[in-house]
Motif scaffolding. Structure first.
Motif, mmCIF file in Angstrom:
data_model
loop_
_atom_site.group_PDB
_atom_site.id
_atom_site.type_symbol
_atom_site.label_atom_id
_atom_site.label_comp_id
_atom_site.label_asym_id
_atom_site.label_seq_id
_atom_site.Cartn_x
_atom_site.Cartn_y
_atom_site.Cartn_z
ATOM 1 N N GLY A 1 -14.072 11.623 6.209
ATOM 2 C CA GLY A 1 -13.503 11.660 4.873
ATOM 3 C C GLY A 1 -12.999 13.033 4.509
ATOM 4 O O GLY A 1 -12.699 13.864 5.367
ATOM 5 N N LEU A 2 -12.937 13.247 3.210
ATOM 6 C CA LEU A 2 -12.354 14.453 2.644
ATOM 7 C C LEU A 2 -13.414 15.244 1.901
ATOM 8 O O LEU A 2 -14.271 14.665 1.226
ATOM 9 N N ILE A 3 -13.329 16.561 2.014
ATOM 10 C CA ILE A 3 -14.312 17.458 1.408
ATOM 11 C C ILE A 3 -13.569 18.607 0.736
ATOM 12 O O ILE A 3 -12.620 19.141 1.307
ATOM 13 N N LYS A 4 -14.001 18.988 -0.421
ATOM 14 C CA LYS A 4 -13.496 20.219 -1.047
ATOM 15 C C LYS A 4 -14.603 21.244 -0.933
ATOM 16 O O LYS A 4 -15.618 21.170 -1.612
ATOM 17 N N ARG A 5 -14.426 22.167 -0.004
ATOM 18 C CA ARG A 5 -15.443 23.181 0.281
ATOM 19 C C ARG A 5 -15.166 24.457 -0.490
ATOM 20 O O ARG A 5 -14.018 24.860 -0.636
ATOM 21 N N ASP A 6 -16.247 25.100 -0.916
ATOM 22 C CA ASP A 6 -16.119 26.458 -1.429
ATOM 23 C C ASP A 6 -15.607 27.314 -0.266
ATOM 24 O O ASP A 6 -16.044 27.152 0.864
ATOM 25 N N GLY A 7 -14.694 28.198 -0.543
ATOM 26 C CA GLY A 7 -14.190 29.085 0.498
ATOM 27 C C GLY A 7 -12.934 28.585 1.183
ATOM 28 O O GLY A 7 -12.323 29.318 1.959
ATOM 29 N N GLY B 1 -13.107 15.865 7.472
ATOM 30 C CA GLY B 1 -14.298 16.026 8.298
ATOM 31 C C GLY B 1 -14.725 14.698 8.879
ATOM 32 O O GLY B 1 -14.433 13.636 8.319
ATOM 33 N N TYR B 2 -15.435 14.759 9.994
ATOM 34 C CA TYR B 2 -15.911 13.541 10.648
ATOM 35 C C TYR B 2 -17.073 13.888 11.572
ATOM 36 O O TYR B 2 -17.192 15.008 12.066
ATOM 37 N N ALA B 3 -17.918 12.898 11.771
ATOM 38 C CA ALA B 3 -19.026 13.002 12.730
ATOM 39 C C ALA B 3 -19.437 11.584 13.093
ATOM 40 O O ALA B 3 -19.538 10.718 12.218
ATOM 41 N N PHE B 4 -19.659 11.340 14.378
ATOM 42 C CA PHE B 4 -20.040 10.017 14.855
ATOM 43 C C PHE B 4 -21.247 10.136 15.771
ATOM 44 O O PHE B 4 -21.420 11.161 16.438
ATOM 45 N N LEU B 5 -22.042 9.100 15.798
ATOM 46 C CA LEU B 5 -23.165 9.075 16.729
ATOM 47 C C LEU B 5 -22.626 9.076 18.158
ATOM 48 O O LEU B 5 -21.574 8.468 18.426
ATOM 49 N N PRO B 6 -23.315 9.725 19.093
ATOM 50 C CA PRO B 6 -22.842 9.796 20.477
ATOM 51 C C PRO B 6 -22.572 8.429 21.110
ATOM 52 O O PRO B 6 -21.682 8.309 21.951
ATOM 53 N N ALA B 7 -23.290 7.396 20.707
ATOM 54 C CA ALA B 7 -23.079 6.060 21.278
ATOM 55 C C ALA B 7 -21.666 5.542 21.028
ATOM 56 O O ALA B 7 -21.196 4.638 21.714
ATOM 57 N N PHE B 8 -20.972 6.119 20.041
ATOM 58 C CA PHE B 8 -19.633 5.656 19.691
ATOM 59 C C PHE B 8 -18.537 6.639 20.107
ATOM 60 O O PHE B 8 -17.376 6.452 19.764
ATOM 61 N N ALA B 9 -18.907 7.666 20.863
ATOM 62 C CA ALA B 9 -17.935 8.660 21.332
ATOM 63 C C ALA B 9 -17.047 8.051 22.415
ATOM 64 O O ALA B 9 -17.460 7.146 23.147
ATOM 65 N N GLY B 10 -15.832 8.552 22.498
ATOM 66 C CA GLY B 10 -14.929 8.144 23.565
ATOM 67 C C GLY B 10 -14.287 6.785 23.377
ATOM 68 O O GLY B 10 -13.645 6.272 24.300
#
Length: 172
Positions: A81-87, A94-103
């Protein structure tokens, strides 16, 4: 609340009910090495992090990190999704997936859909992204979906200064 769908995925707002999955994801060794250790070790702490992070951002800005589920199983695979970060001046993808779903192309599918949503629905004209300098998979994915490497930056996160690769994507 459902946000968007792709051929294989559904992206929806993350809620406190997703705390067990979120806890598993953010404590996975690949998450910790590529994104960082949030120091969250309990389901209650995960619920609090979700409430103060994605849920608050969604309420305040109308976007956030979303839970990514497979259509076929309604099973969480990761977040994107989308993030508004300080700085950072611009909105960050941004994104992150469990290793079982990589590739399997799921991160690319989700990130491409989020980019389209950001531009077409939210009217965002420029997205940025940051990665750990040695996260080649993430760098490759960003370049595949149209981001370009711009520079190395230093950001302070959790009280520590970190070096990150900085990517940009302009829709114009």
């Amino acid at each position: 609340m459902d946000i968007l769908e792709t051929a294989r995925l559904k992206l929806r707002t993350i809620s406190s009910d997703d705390a067990e999955f979120y806890l598993k994801l953010i404590n996975d060794p690949s998450y910790i090495s590529n994104i960082g250790d949030k120091g969250i070790r309990t389901v209650d702490a995960a619920k609090e992090s979700i409430q103060q992070g994605p849920m608050a951002m969604q309420a305040q800005l109308g976007f956030s990190l979303y839970l990514v589920e497979l259509h076929t199983e309604a099973r969480p695979t990761g977040i994107c999704g989308l993030i508004k970060r300080d700085g950072l001046e611009n909105v960050d993808i941004g994104y992150a997936f469990l290793p079982a779903f990589a590739g399997q192309g799921l991160a690319r599918e989700a990130a491409s859909a989020v980019m389209q949503y950001a531009h077409e629905t939210l009217g965002i004209q420029r997205l940025v992204a940051i990665t750990a300098p040695d996260n080649a998979r993430s760098s490759h994915l960003l370049e595949k979906i149209g981001f370009r490497f711009e520079k190395i930056i230093r950001l302070t996160r959790n009280g520590k200064e970190e070096v990150s690769k900085f990517y940009t994507h302009d829709f114009n």
